[in-house]
Design a protein around this motif. Structure first.
Motif, PDB file in Angstrom:
ATOM      1  N   THR A 111       0.824  -1.203   0.000  1.00  0.00           N
ATOM      2  CA  THR A 111       0.000   0.000   0.000  1.00  0.00           C
ATOM      3  C   THR A 111       0.866   1.265   0.000  1.00  0.00           C
ATOM      4  O   THR A 111       0.464   2.290  -0.538  1.00  0.00           O
ATOM      5  N   VAL A 113       5.194   2.696   0.127  1.00  0.00           N
ATOM      6  CA  VAL A 113       6.641   2.519   0.304  1.00  0.00           C
ATOM      7  C   VAL A 113       7.304   3.881   0.303  1.00  0.00           C
ATOM      8  O   VAL A 113       6.960   4.745  -0.507  1.00  0.00           O
TER       9      VAL A 113
ATOM     10  N   GLY B  83       3.766  -3.155  -8.688  1.00  0.00           N
ATOM     11  CA  GLY B  83       4.188  -1.938  -8.005  1.00  0.00           C
ATOM     12  C   GLY B  83       5.437  -1.346  -8.612  1.00  0.00           C
ATOM     13  O   GLY B  83       5.496  -0.132  -8.852  1.00  0.00           O
ATOM     14  N   PHE B  87       6.080   2.356  -9.890  1.00  0.00           N
ATOM     15  CA  PHE B  87       7.162   3.158  -9.331  1.00  0.00           C
ATOM     16  C   PHE B  87       8.044   3.702 -10.449  1.00  0.00           C
ATOM     17  O   PHE B  87       8.418   4.874 -10.459  1.00  0.00           O
ATOM     18  N   ASP B  91       9.029   7.584 -11.358  1.00  0.00           N
ATOM     19  CA  ASP B  91      10.422   7.997 -11.401  1.00  0.00           C
ATOM     20  C   ASP B  91      10.744   8.648 -12.737  1.00  0.00           C
ATOM     21  O   ASP B  91      11.354   9.721 -12.795  1.00  0.00           O
ATOM     22  N   VAL B 113      11.781   8.659  -2.744  1.00  0.00           N
ATOM     23  CA  VAL B 113      10.413   8.576  -3.276  1.00  0.00           C
ATOM     24  C   VAL B 113       9.519   7.983  -2.211  1.00  0.00           C
ATOM     25  O   VAL B 113       9.888   7.029  -1.534  1.00  0.00           O
ATOM     26  N   SER B 114       8.332   8.575  -2.102  1.00  0.00           N
ATOM     27  CA  SER B 114       7.302   7.987  -1.261  1.00  0.00           C
ATOM     28  C   SER B 114       6.107   7.744  -2.161  1.00  0.00           C
ATOM     29  O   SER B 114       5.642   8.666  -2.827  1.00  0.00           O
ATOM     30  N   ILE B 115       5.637   6.501  -2.214  1.00  0.00           N
ATOM     31  CA  ILE B 115       4.562   6.162  -3.141  1.00  0.00           C
ATOM     32  C   ILE B 115       3.430   5.453  -2.416  1.00  0.00           C
ATOM     33  O   ILE B 115       3.670   4.587  -1.568  1.00  0.00           O
ATOM     34  N   ASN B 116       2.206   5.861  -2.724  1.00  0.00           N
ATOM     35  CA  ASN B 116       1.010   5.210  -2.197  1.00  0.00           C
ATOM     36  C   ASN B 116       0.298   4.498  -3.337  1.00  0.00           C
ATOM     37  O   ASN B 116       0.017   5.106  -4.375  1.00  0.00           O
ATOM     38  N   PHE B 117       0.002   3.230  -3.138  1.00  0.00           N
ATOM     39  CA  PHE B 117      -0.755   2.464  -4.122  1.00  0.00           C
ATOM     40  C   PHE B 117      -2.198   2.472  -3.660  1.00  0.00           C
ATOM     41  O   PHE B 117      -2.524   1.971  -2.584  1.00  0.00           O
ATOM     42  N   LEU B 118      -3.061   3.068  -4.474  1.00  0.00           N
ATOM     43  CA  LEU B 118      -4.407   3.389  -4.008  1.00  0.00           C
ATOM     44  C   LEU B 118      -5.479   2.392  -4.461  1.00  0.00           C
ATOM     45  O   LEU B 118      -6.370   2.041  -3.700  1.00  0.00           O
ATOM     46  N   ARG B 119      -5.417   2.025  -5.718  1.00  0.00           N
ATOM     47  CA  ARG B 119      -6.444   1.145  -6.284  1.00  0.00           C
ATOM     48  C   ARG B 119      -5.775   0.188  -7.245  1.00  0.00           C
ATOM     49  O   ARG B 119      -4.768   0.512  -7.856  1.00  0.00           O
ATOM     50  N   GLU B 143       5.539  15.757  -7.579  1.00  0.00           N
ATOM     51  CA  GLU B 143       4.575  14.713  -7.292  1.00  0.00           C
ATOM     52  C   GLU B 143       4.039  14.164  -8.600  1.00  0.00           C
ATOM     53  O   GLU B 143       4.065  14.833  -9.634  1.00  0.00           O
ATOM     54  N   GLU B 145       0.793  11.753 -10.223  1.00  0.00           N
ATOM     55  CA  GLU B 145      -0.476  11.038 -10.105  1.00  0.00           C
ATOM     56  C   GLU B 145      -0.527  10.020 -11.240  1.00  0.00           C
ATOM     57  O   GLU B 145      -0.251  10.364 -12.395  1.00  0.00           O
ATOM     58  N   MET B 154      -7.439   7.919  -9.257  1.00  0.00           N
ATOM     59  CA  MET B 154      -5.988   7.733  -9.179  1.00  0.00           C
ATOM     60  C   MET B 154      -5.669   6.303  -8.738  1.00  0.00           C
ATOM     61  O   MET B 154      -6.256   5.805  -7.777  1.00  0.00           O
ATOM     62  N   HIS B 157      -0.057   7.378  -6.262  1.00  0.00           N
ATOM     63  CA  HIS B 157       0.385   8.760  -6.074  1.00  0.00           C
ATOM     64  C   HIS B 157       1.764   8.731  -5.433  1.00  0.00           C
ATOM     65  O   HIS B 157       2.002   7.938  -4.515  1.00  0.00           O
ATOM     66  N   THR B 159       5.417  11.174  -4.292  1.00  0.00           N
ATOM     67  CA  THR B 159       6.217  12.393  -4.266  1.00  0.00           C
ATOM     68  C   THR B 159       7.668  11.948  -4.280  1.00  0.00           C
ATOM     69  O   THR B 159       8.015  10.920  -3.684  1.00  0.00           O
TER      70      THR B 159
ATOM     71  N   LYS D 134      -8.123   9.157  -1.803  1.00  0.00           N
ATOM     72  CA  LYS D 134      -8.786   7.866  -1.729  1.00  0.00           C
ATOM     73  C   LYS D 134      -9.468   7.728  -0.382  1.00  0.00           C
ATOM     74  O   LYS D 134      -8.876   8.051   0.655  1.00  0.00           O
TER      75      LYS D 134
END
Lengths: 173, 173, 173, 173
Positions: A111, A113, B83, B87, B91, B113-119, B143, B145, B154, B157, B159, D134
């Motif tokens: 979810t 990283v 993922g 990612f 990048d 990098v900070s990444i959120n996997f949403l759906r 950032e 999207e 999305m 997401h 940054t 989300k």
């Protein structure tokens, strides 16, 4: 001492493991040996595990070590190893640690990283050392240190969160 | 109005760009057109750009849109997109936005990098929309999207921070 | 063995430290003792350090331990300790570790933090253990583990990046 | 058109809201007006909201704007505003957006935040603009942009994840 089987309800009847239980101390049976987990991963993620670029070096309580064998396709401008390859190693190392601890939860998904790239790695194998810092019913959080083989300076560091679905559910989101 | 060349010292004499400058307003010359940047990227990152899986859809001030064409090798268990592929798109999208804004700084490297996997994305092309929220002398922060083509929710997401080396130096670390 | 002074140019002549150098082995002189660093921090950050809520428990090479003394104002709904208080402890612990390693770089500033809140802490002192995983000329990266005093389960974990300005410059951004 | 009450089961009977429903279009009733949410927050988080330093500037679908009124205690060495104060604003702005969207879920807790500090803010009020990217049954993910009042350059940017407990449960971890 007598051999026994892995009795966790969460393994759902898959891959019984012969373990030797010492009568005086209680050793929690592991869900997988390294070879069993490797076979399981080839089965569910052939695109990632069939190539042989990834090897599980070690499984331990709440931890795993995974090797990414060096290959020219991972290289980037200036001879460094691509960020995405290092990200993938972190992601895989956490996943392996979680499966090693929880069993064959194939639907566990990343979810979040956060990864820091610290030093330019040499064109050599990368070693990812993952440890779980929290394992709840639905979320697992871990960190991964990545090293170039043979060196002691970390080349990357990541923390990541995985969502672990309950049986029959898709990953909690 | 007269045609002119891109005069930024940082472009180091590469890839002159014909731009039409309006005499009444000042338009900052762009370092690259989409095609020029694409050609530059194929030259410095053939492993990533030669396959044709990535396309620069748009370059704009402090922004870029990059498409990752869907391919079965990006799929993971359950039909979702890996993922690491998402990612990589984040990048790359940031890198493209930075080069579009700063010029051919090939040695710019990701530091964080900070990444959120949403759906869970559909098995379709992914569109990464990057915008730079800060562009300093040595660090760029942006950032990204990510959307599945044709949808508005999305799927991920991120940054990220890039280190931009001064000429003659390796990336500031 | 003979006493000597801390000769690092970066300490800028402040707070000489008497160290005993073993003639057979080389011990890198530390910039501060715990008390000296504490006095320096009260001088430059009185709003944070004068209250006495924060204490430097330990300084070691590339590491520091800082205690946040429990106070009802840190509590939130449900008796938990506020996220911002834990964030502040991570931020401070990294800063202390950096100053302990580099000297009185008061202008060092946080550029990025990623923090995971793992468990609800008890209403007790919090112990923040910081270690630097990379210390470059301009950027320092570290991680912090936070524990409730007396327990061994991590309540929060963070990684953070600090920008360290060169003398006479503001922080690199 | 006729006035109606907020009928969402999740509001659990608290704080009925008079809304005017247009007969031709369907407007989802909001759980709180700004004043009602402000009153609720003072009740459950007096340590944070009673001081008056924080003000909800706006509530909108999947979004909220919160102001942190400037105060000398937020200042740090060099006249900048403390990282923890900016972190707290991000945390609060996300929480306000979630409650505005979901209702009085007081036990919602932050699980993860990643924050980038971009520019030194002026000693002025900070405006935090949160939007949820989300909103699932158990997890909410949002991002926050922080500006110094009166300027257009972002001073900080954060993404964060909140865990939203089901009624009767503590936050999913």
């Amino acid at each position: 001492m007598r051999p026994g089987t892995c009795g966790s309800a969460r393994s759902g009847g898959r891959a019984p493991i012969l373990v030797v239980r010492a009568t005086m101390t209680h050793v929690k049976p592991r869900h997988f040996t390294v070879d069993q987990l490797h076979a399981y991963l080839i089965e569910i993620f052939p695109q990632v595990w069939k190539s042989g670029d990834l090897r599980i070096e070690d499984l331990a309580p709440m931890a795993a070590t995974v090797r990414l064998i060096h290959h020219p396709r991972h290289l980037r401008y200036g001879g460094t190893i691509a960020g995405p390859a290092m990200f993938a190693l972190c992601d895989v190392a956490l996943y392996v640690a979680i499966l090693g601890e929880v069993g064959p939860v194939a639907h566990a998904v990343t979810t979040n990283v956060s990864i820091n790239f610290l030093r330019k790695p040499a064109p050599a194998d990368l070693i990812g050392k993952a440890r779980l810092i929290k394992l709840g019913k639905r979320l697992a959080v871990g960190e991964v240190e990545i090293y170039s083989e043979g060196t002691s300076d970390m080349v990357a560091h990541a923390t990541g969160t995985y969502s672990i679905p309950a049986r029959g559910e898709s990953a909690v989101q």
